[in-house]
Design a protein around this motif. Structure first.
Motif, PDB file in Angstrom:
ATOM      1  N   HIS A  46       0.847  -1.181   0.000  1.00  0.00           N
ATOM      2  CA  HIS A  46       0.000   0.000   0.000  1.00  0.00           C
ATOM      3  C   HIS A  46       0.891   1.241   0.000  1.00  0.00           C
ATOM      4  O   HIS A  46       2.077   1.153   0.285  1.00  0.00           O
ATOM      5  CB  HIS A  46      -0.937   0.009   1.213  1.00  0.00           C
ATOM      6  N   GLN A  69       1.302   5.024   1.652  1.00  0.00           N
ATOM      7  CA  GLN A  69       0.834   5.894   2.725  1.00  0.00           C
ATOM      8  C   GLN A  69       0.818   7.329   2.219  1.00  0.00           C
ATOM      9  O   GLN A  69       1.853   7.864   1.827  1.00  0.00           O
ATOM     10  CB  GLN A  69       1.735   5.785   3.944  1.00  0.00           C
ATOM     11  N   CYS A  70      -0.369   7.931   2.228  1.00  0.00           N
ATOM     12  CA  CYS A  70      -0.536   9.294   1.740  1.00  0.00           C
ATOM     13  C   CYS A  70      -0.943  10.220   2.866  1.00  0.00           C
ATOM     14  O   CYS A  70      -1.881   9.931   3.611  1.00  0.00           O
ATOM     15  CB  CYS A  70      -1.588   9.334   0.632  1.00  0.00           C
ATOM     16  N   GLN A  71      -0.229  11.307   2.959  1.00  0.00           N
ATOM     17  CA  GLN A  71      -0.510  12.320   3.961  1.00  0.00           C
ATOM     18  C   GLN A  71      -1.826  13.024   3.640  1.00  0.00           C
ATOM     19  O   GLN A  71      -2.126  13.310   2.483  1.00  0.00           O
ATOM     20  CB  GLN A  71       0.631  13.328   3.975  1.00  0.00           C
ATOM     21  N   SER A 120      -0.875  14.570  -2.664  1.00  0.00           N
ATOM     22  CA  SER A 120      -0.279  13.704  -1.652  1.00  0.00           C
ATOM     23  C   SER A 120       0.714  12.728  -2.288  1.00  0.00           C
ATOM     24  O   SER A 120       1.789  12.477  -1.744  1.00  0.00           O
ATOM     25  CB  SER A 120      -1.367  12.939  -0.897  1.00  0.00           C
ATOM     26  N   VAL A 147       4.836  12.101  -1.819  1.00  0.00           N
ATOM     27  CA  VAL A 147       5.488  10.792  -1.645  1.00  0.00           C
ATOM     28  C   VAL A 147       6.707  10.690  -2.560  1.00  0.00           C
ATOM     29  O   VAL A 147       7.743  10.159  -2.170  1.00  0.00           O
ATOM     30  CB  VAL A 147       4.494   9.639  -1.944  1.00  0.00           C
ATOM     31  N   VAL A 194      -4.398   2.618  -1.142  1.00  0.00           N
ATOM     32  CA  VAL A 194      -3.932   3.886  -0.591  1.00  0.00           C
ATOM     33  C   VAL A 194      -4.342   3.964   0.869  1.00  0.00           C
ATOM     34  O   VAL A 194      -5.521   3.817   1.202  1.00  0.00           O
ATOM     35  CB  VAL A 194      -4.524   5.074  -1.376  1.00  0.00           C
ATOM     36  N   ASN A 195      -3.352   4.161   1.726  1.00  0.00           N
ATOM     37  CA  ASN A 195      -3.590   4.307   3.152  1.00  0.00           C
ATOM     38  C   ASN A 195      -3.502   5.797   3.479  1.00  0.00           C
ATOM     39  O   ASN A 195      -2.445   6.396   3.355  1.00  0.00           O
ATOM     40  CB  ASN A 195      -2.549   3.519   3.938  1.00  0.00           C
ATOM     41  N   THR A 196      -4.622   6.401   3.858  1.00  0.00           N
ATOM     42  CA  THR A 196      -4.600   7.818   4.204  1.00  0.00           C
ATOM     43  C   THR A 196      -4.195   7.970   5.663  1.00  0.00           C
ATOM     44  O   THR A 196      -4.773   7.340   6.541  1.00  0.00           O
ATOM     45  CB  THR A 196      -5.979   8.466   3.968  1.00  0.00           C
ATOM     46  N   GLN A 197      -3.195   8.783   5.902  1.00  0.00           N
ATOM     47  CA  GLN A 197      -2.698   9.012   7.257  1.00  0.00           C
ATOM     48  C   GLN A 197      -3.610  10.032   7.936  1.00  0.00           C
ATOM     49  O   GLN A 197      -3.347  11.226   7.905  1.00  0.00           O
ATOM     50  CB  GLN A 197      -1.255   9.493   7.221  1.00  0.00           C
ATOM     51  N   ARG A 198      -4.665   9.534   8.529  1.00  0.00           N
ATOM     52  CA  ARG A 198      -5.678  10.396   9.138  1.00  0.00           C
ATOM     53  C   ARG A 198      -5.451  10.620  10.627  1.00  0.00           C
ATOM     54  O   ARG A 198      -6.276  11.221  11.297  1.00  0.00           O
ATOM     55  CB  ARG A 198      -7.067   9.806   8.913  1.00  0.00           C
TER      56      ARG A 198
END
Length: 129
Positions: free
Chosen positions: A22, A24-26, A36, A40, A80-84
């Protein structure tokens, strides 16, 4: 994912491939998935006390370089893992990021691929005096 260190003082490029499941997207401060992904793959400058030791230069000289991640080969489905969540050091706890982030219906991944990003570097080198 390909992690590349590109020397600014010689033609040496160090590539390290990394398997990924995956990306990781800010989310905080970034209005869209495209921006985002740009973060990366954005180049970090290695200079000053953070210079790169070039194995191709005589004596393993310290040189200025650019370090960046890029996609070499894309999977059929990109997760896509959103860094929430961020960590608040003042209160010693996680905090949820409630910022809005737009997602396109179709995503063009070409601008984040190694082939395009390397071509971008070559174009910048030929444009310099």
């Amino acid at each position: 994912l390909s992690n590349n260190v590109v020397s600014r003082e010689c033609d040496h490029v160090s590539c390290t491939e990394e398997a990924f499941f995956h990306v990781q997207c800010q989310v905080k401060g970034v209005p869209s998935l495209e921006q985002s992904l740009f973060k990366v793959t954005e180049a970090d400058s290695l200079e000053g006390d953070n210079k790169y030791t070039c194995s191709q230069c005589p004596g393993g000289a310290l040189v200025c370089a650019d370090k960046r991640a890029a996609f070499r080969c894309l999977p059929p489905v990109l997760c896509v893992n959103t860094q929430r969540y961020t960590y608040n050091v003042l209160f010693l706890q996680k905090e949820k990021v409630n910022s809005f982030m737009s997602f396109p219906l179709e995503l063009d991944m070409k601008p984040y691929c190694e082939e395009v990003l390397r071509g971008e570097r070559a174009a910048n080198n030929t444009a310099a005096p």
